[in-house]
Design an enzyme around this catalytic site. Sequence first.
Site: not given
Ligand code: ADP
Ligand code: MG
Length: 372
Positions: A36, A39, A41, A155
């Site tokens: 999906l 990021g 890490f 963020d």
């Molecule tokens: P990071 O801390 O590495 O940035 P995120 O929590 O932002 O991680 O998740 C990275 C990406 O994964 C998000 O930008 C989004 O595209 C996808 N994503 C994260 N959580 C969800 C979710 N609950 N449902 C669908 N996609 C998600």
């Molecule tokens: Mg993120």
Amino acid sequence: MLESAKMSKNGMLTKILSRIRTDPFSANYELVGKELGRGKFAVVKKCIEKATGRQCAAKFLRKRRKGQDCRMDILNEIAVLESAKANPYVVALYEVYETNNEIILVLECAAGGEIFNQCVADNDDAFTENDVIRLAKQILTGVAFLHRNNLVHLDLKPQNILLTCARPLGDIRIVDFGLSRRMDKITEVREILGTPEYVAPEILSFEPISTGTDMWSIGVLTYVMLTGESPFLGEKKQETFLNISQVNVDYSQDTFDGISSQAVDFIKSLLVKNPRKRATAEECLNHPWLNSLPHPHSHPHLHARSASSLDEPETSQSESEPESPASSPELDLIDSYLVCPGQGGLKAGRDAFSFSEPPFPSLPEIKQELIC
Ligand code: ADP
Ligand code: MG
């Protein structure tokens, strides 16, 4: 236990309520489809809970990052999600698993993806002003809840605001609480991370962060959702920082063609250098723009975009454990040292930086070691 005893320094929450499961994640969930998102890490994959058939998003977080144990950061992210679970616009956390190398957060799946995609989409898929009003209200409702509970997200950007459904346009879910903090406990701002285009001036000048820091990001977010352009993004990162520190924003008729003056007024109440003078989330919710009748000129933003601005973030890699940075630029302000893995995404919403202006007139303390 006293509230203060639950905190480590720097506003991180350390006590979590969820049981951390150590039985195999794969016994209870089946991974389906492509990932999906990812990021720096973490990698996030769609999965189905075998017992119920429920669709979820599993966020795989590495515990070691750049040779450091980051388990406490992950516990902080879990604790913030738990604290915000009463709010429908914050993504729900269902379960937590731990393996030798990773912690896996089983989250509600926001199937509509990042609002980033619509921000850079062409007319048919771009948001209308009425869409932005509805989504901004939801973002503000979620952020007002966090702020009432003394939490700051730190963020907020289009990659961390997801949709339950893209078509028809669903509701928003705020994700990624990796940088979130208890506001009243932050003692040191230099460890705070952010993303250049969205960080507030006080982050760049190491001044105290506050709920106002999130409100700045909401101003940038709203600008991007309405215009498809990133208000501070320059050709180089130092231009971006300078634009932020000078609050150098283009509010021209050309950029805001077909967008109401109330929308511009709303953004102007947030992109204010002094954090104390920015509108709060509650004040924003009472702003006339968000309480106005549907706009007749409600059409997608019309700005032609450069090819590079249409490049989608790369999300098709299949392996977890991402070593390389995410497509969105990250700014690490750790011990006064900045790591900037790359620019990407949105088109700069402004004219090119003029080098006749003195560099960093108001940021003497950042200096060159922060520019990369
Ligand atoms: P990071 O801390 O590495 O940035 P995120 O929590 O932002 O991680 O998740 C990275 C990406 O994964 C998000 O930008 C989004 O595209 C996808 N994503 C994260 N959580 C969800 C979710 N609950 N449902 C669908 N996609 C998600
Ligand atoms: Mg993120």
